[in-house]
Design a protein around this motif. Structure first.
Motif, mmCIF file in Angstrom:
data_model
loop_
_atom_site.group_PDB
_atom_site.id
_atom_site.type_symbol
_atom_site.label_atom_id
_atom_site.label_comp_id
_atom_site.label_asym_id
_atom_site.label_seq_id
_atom_site.Cartn_x
_atom_site.Cartn_y
_atom_site.Cartn_z
ATOM 1 N N ALA A 129 0.856 -1.183 0.000
ATOM 2 C CA ALA A 129 0.000 0.000 0.000
ATOM 3 C C ALA A 129 0.894 1.235 0.000
ATOM 4 O O ALA A 129 2.079 1.151 0.331
ATOM 5 C CB ALA A 129 -0.898 0.010 1.225
ATOM 6 N N GLY A 141 4.539 1.112 -1.803
ATOM 7 C CA GLY A 141 5.735 0.554 -1.199
ATOM 8 C C GLY A 141 6.119 1.221 0.108
ATOM 9 O O GLY A 141 7.029 0.770 0.789
ATOM 10 N N LYS A 142 5.417 2.288 0.498
ATOM 11 C CA LYS A 142 5.746 2.931 1.771
ATOM 12 C C LYS A 142 5.119 2.180 2.936
ATOM 13 O O LYS A 142 5.422 2.453 4.093
ATOM 14 C CB LYS A 142 5.241 4.385 1.772
ATOM 15 C CG LYS A 142 6.004 5.299 0.811
ATOM 16 C CD LYS A 142 5.442 6.714 0.880
ATOM 17 C CE LYS A 142 6.063 7.608 -0.175
ATOM 18 N NZ LYS A 142 5.414 8.924 -0.225
ATOM 19 N N ALA A 143 4.175 1.266 2.647
ATOM 20 C CA ALA A 143 3.500 0.536 3.724
ATOM 21 C C ALA A 143 2.934 -0.781 3.206
ATOM 22 O O ALA A 143 2.980 -1.074 2.003
ATOM 23 C CB ALA A 143 2.370 1.382 4.302
ATOM 24 N N PHE A 144 2.439 -1.575 4.153
ATOM 25 C CA PHE A 144 1.693 -2.788 3.829
ATOM 26 C C PHE A 144 0.319 -2.689 4.474
ATOM 27 O O PHE A 144 0.157 -2.025 5.503
ATOM 28 C CB PHE A 144 2.388 -4.029 4.387
ATOM 29 C CG PHE A 144 3.737 -4.278 3.793
ATOM 30 C CD1 PHE A 144 3.853 -4.748 2.496
ATOM 31 C CD2 PHE A 144 4.897 -4.038 4.528
ATOM 32 C CE1 PHE A 144 5.103 -4.969 1.926
ATOM 33 C CE2 PHE A 144 6.142 -4.253 3.966
ATOM 34 C CZ PHE A 144 6.255 -4.727 2.672
#
Ligand SMILES: Cc1cc2nc3c(=O)[nH]c(=O)nc-3n(C[C@H](O)[C@H](O)[C@H](O)COP(=O)(O)OP(=O)(O)OC[C@H]3O[C@@H](n4cnc5c(N)ncnc54)[C@H](O)[C@@H]3O)c2cc1C
Lengths: 245, 325
Positions: free
Chosen positions: B135, B138-141
């Protein structure tokens, strides 16, 4: 030609992404919002096409009233009018259902979206709208021309491109190369204030997926610096330590 | 859970992603008790279809006719939806590739299925179906829970290890019902640089930034990539300046990639660039500025002038290859 451009309201690319302590929600405090970058490309191409052949460009966004500055920016860039479907976008199916409903009632020759949104990265809305309307669709399009009733498109594929054609109406998702994004000028900003921005109420759409929590990638451990005079040490580390070559 | 694995091919052969998709599907089936059916469309060599069995497909469906020789997302989605119904699939897995991303949303509507796009791990199936996906570029999952009866997952290339086993799968011809209205898009030409390794699937990527000064200096990037069997990539300003094609642009507004090894040469490491490459397993940064932010996101770094370091690296890789071949 009547074109509908779907725009998403997303955190600015420089945003640091943070979540609440229970990891359940995205912290929006201090975040600046922008038009999703690939949606800006779609908007720019829509304007080029109507400037050449005549027509109108309507932008649609599914969001609560906090998205209005983003919609006004699209009007300032040059869209003819706008509609906001008044709901917090729950998931891609919800958003696609709203857009398809509006498009069905107002029939467009072309529906443009961006390749993907930079928040949830779904790349889902475009083809869902097409499927809901039983229309053809082409994704990740880096060139789009229209002659009469026929669209010719360059679609991105792994290691190359495909040239495809399709009769209108159709749904197209835009990626880099299709057009240069535009910056609003003073006249655009002034005229955007009085351009029509209507608000529609959402239709029902069942939700089949839900985000239950968020996480951030683990930070990397301290970088190992290698002496530029001893590049062999890097090859050795990649082979023996990281085991990637 | 019965799993339907849609596998992609190129020039009659299974793509690397196809093996990942089948291995991943096999892991879900064995985790939940069920069977994997793989489906391939268009021209595929017989031995390649058989190969799908060795990675865990109990049955391999092959649908082909004149119209299915070219990829048309609407038609391909219809065929896969029909196969999902015929095989009573609980889950349909596709690659998060250009084609997979074009088909999966249509499948979700056709099958009234929830969808997890860009999955990076196996689902947690204890009491539901929860899956980790990328999400914020690529800064989060995000962990997403799918609550529909049928579920669709698109798997990020290079995020699951392929596993071969001794099994063989029976290959069957699948004759779908095809409607002409599904073929409104006509493929006129396919333009491919076939000698090049495709960037989204590459295990090693050598990438160049504005620090390389101009397109004439990409010779050493390509040479290093060639030696390592790597794909080439670049930062956004490099493709904006037309030094390299847009298809090589990685980052938040370009491709997100997750190779085993990412070598960044003359790239500062802006937040938008890092977003697209930070899920690489190992990152090497070559930059003359010791303060370049990329060093904070790297595993190995060389502070030095690319025009001196890269030619040396090429020589060392040559020596390494000679010693290890
Ligand atoms: C909306 C938006 C979206 C964006 N999306 C992306 C994206 O998806 N991907 C992306 O990459 N960028 C993106 N950017 C741009 C991003 O902010 C940076 O500007 C960009 O990544 C910088 O590219 P660079 O590192 O190649 O160039 P620079 O920042 O100019 O860095 C060049 C680096 O090379 C080094 N260098 C110079 N000479 C040498 C030498 N001889 N040897 C070794 N090193 C040398 C310098 O020290 C410097 O660190 C986006 C920006 C915006 C506003």
């Amino acid at each position: 030609m009547k074109i509908l451009v779907c725009i998403s309201h997303v955190p600015d690319t420089t945003s640091k992404i943070n979540f609440s302590d229970d990891k359940k929600s995205f912290v929006t405090q201090g975040i600046q919002y922008i038009i999703n970058p690939s949606d800006e490309i779609a908007l720019a191409r829509a304007l080029e096409l109507t400037e050449k052949d005549g027509g109108t460009v309507t932008v649609i966004n599914v969001g609560d009233n906090t998205t209005e500055p983003t919609i006004r920016k699209a009007l300032a860039i040059g869209a003819t009018d706008a509609v906001r479907v008044n709901a917090v976008p729950r998931d891609a199916f919800f958003v696609a259902t709203q857009i398809a409903d509006y498009a069905k009632k107002n029939s467009f020759d072309l529906i443009l979206t961006g390749r993907e949104s930079i928040d949830y990265n779904g790349s889902l809305v475009s083809s869902m709208v097409a499927e809901l309307l039983s229309l053809p669709s082409v994704n990740s399009v880096k060139a789009l021309t229209i002659e009469g009733n026929i669209a010719t498109l360059d679609r991105e594929i792994e290691g190359g491109k495909e040239v495809v054609s399709c009769a209108l109406p159709c749904v197209v998702s835009a990626t880099e190369g299709m057009a240069e994004p535009r910056i609003p000028n003073m006249r655009g900003i002034m005229s955007a204030r009085t351009k029509p921005l209507s608000v529609a109420e959402p239709v029902a759409a069942e939700s089949m997926q839900q985000i239950v929590s968020y996480d951030k990638p683990l930070p990397r451990t301290q970088v190992k610096l290698i002496d530029p005079a001893n590049v062999a040490a890097l090859v050795d580390a990649l082979h023996n330590e990281a085991k990637v070559i | 859970m019965n799993v339907l694995a849609y596998i992609e091919t190129a020039d009659g052969k299974l793509k690397k992603s196809a093996l990942e998709i089948i291995s991943y599907s096999a892991a879900i089936a064995s985790q939940t008790g069920g069977q994997v059916t793989a489906i391939a469309l268009g021209d595929v060599q017989a031995d390649e279809l058989a190969k799908a069995g060795r990675y865990g497909a109990a049955k391999v469906l092959h649908a082909n006719n004149d119209k299915l020789k070219q990829f048309v997302s609407q038609a391909y989605a219809s065929v896969v939806a029909e196969a999902a119904k015929t095989t009573q699939a609980d889950v349909v897995i596709l690659s998060n590739s250009f084609s997979g991303k074009a088909m999966a949303p249509r499948l979700a509507i056709k099958l009234q299925a929830g969808i997890a796009d860009g999955a990076v791990a196996l689902p947690d199936t204890a009491g539901g179906f929860k899956i980790k996906k990328t999400a914020f570029s690529g800064k989060a999952f995000a962990d997403v829970e799918l609550t529909s009866k049928v579920k669709i997952v698109t798997l990020v290339p290079n995020s699951f290890k392929v596993a071969e086993n001794a099994a063989t799968g029976a290959v069957e011809v699948f004759n779908p019902q095809i409607s002409d209205s599904d073929f409104a898009v006509t493929v006129k030409e396919v333009v491919k640089a076939s000698d090049k390794i495709s960037l989204p699937e590459a295990e090693i990527v050598v990438s160049g930034g504005r620090g390389l000064k101009g397109p004439e200096n990409w010779g050493m990037v390509e040479e290093l990539a060639g030696l390592l069997g790597a794909a080439t990539a670049c930062s956004k300003p490099v493709s904006d300046a037309n030094w390299r094609p847009h298809s090589e642009h990685v980052g938040q507004t370009g491709l997100a990639i997750s190779p085993n090894l990412y070598i960044a040469i003359g790239i500062s490491g802006a937040i938008q660039h890092l977003a697209g490459v930070s899920s690489s397993k190992t990152i090497v940064v070559i930059n003359k500025d010791p303060e370049a932010p990329f060093f904070k996101a790297a595993d190995y770094g060389i502070v030095g002038d690319a025009f001196e370091v890269v030619p040396k690296l090429i020589e060392e890789v040559k020596k390494f290859k000679a010693a290890n071949s």
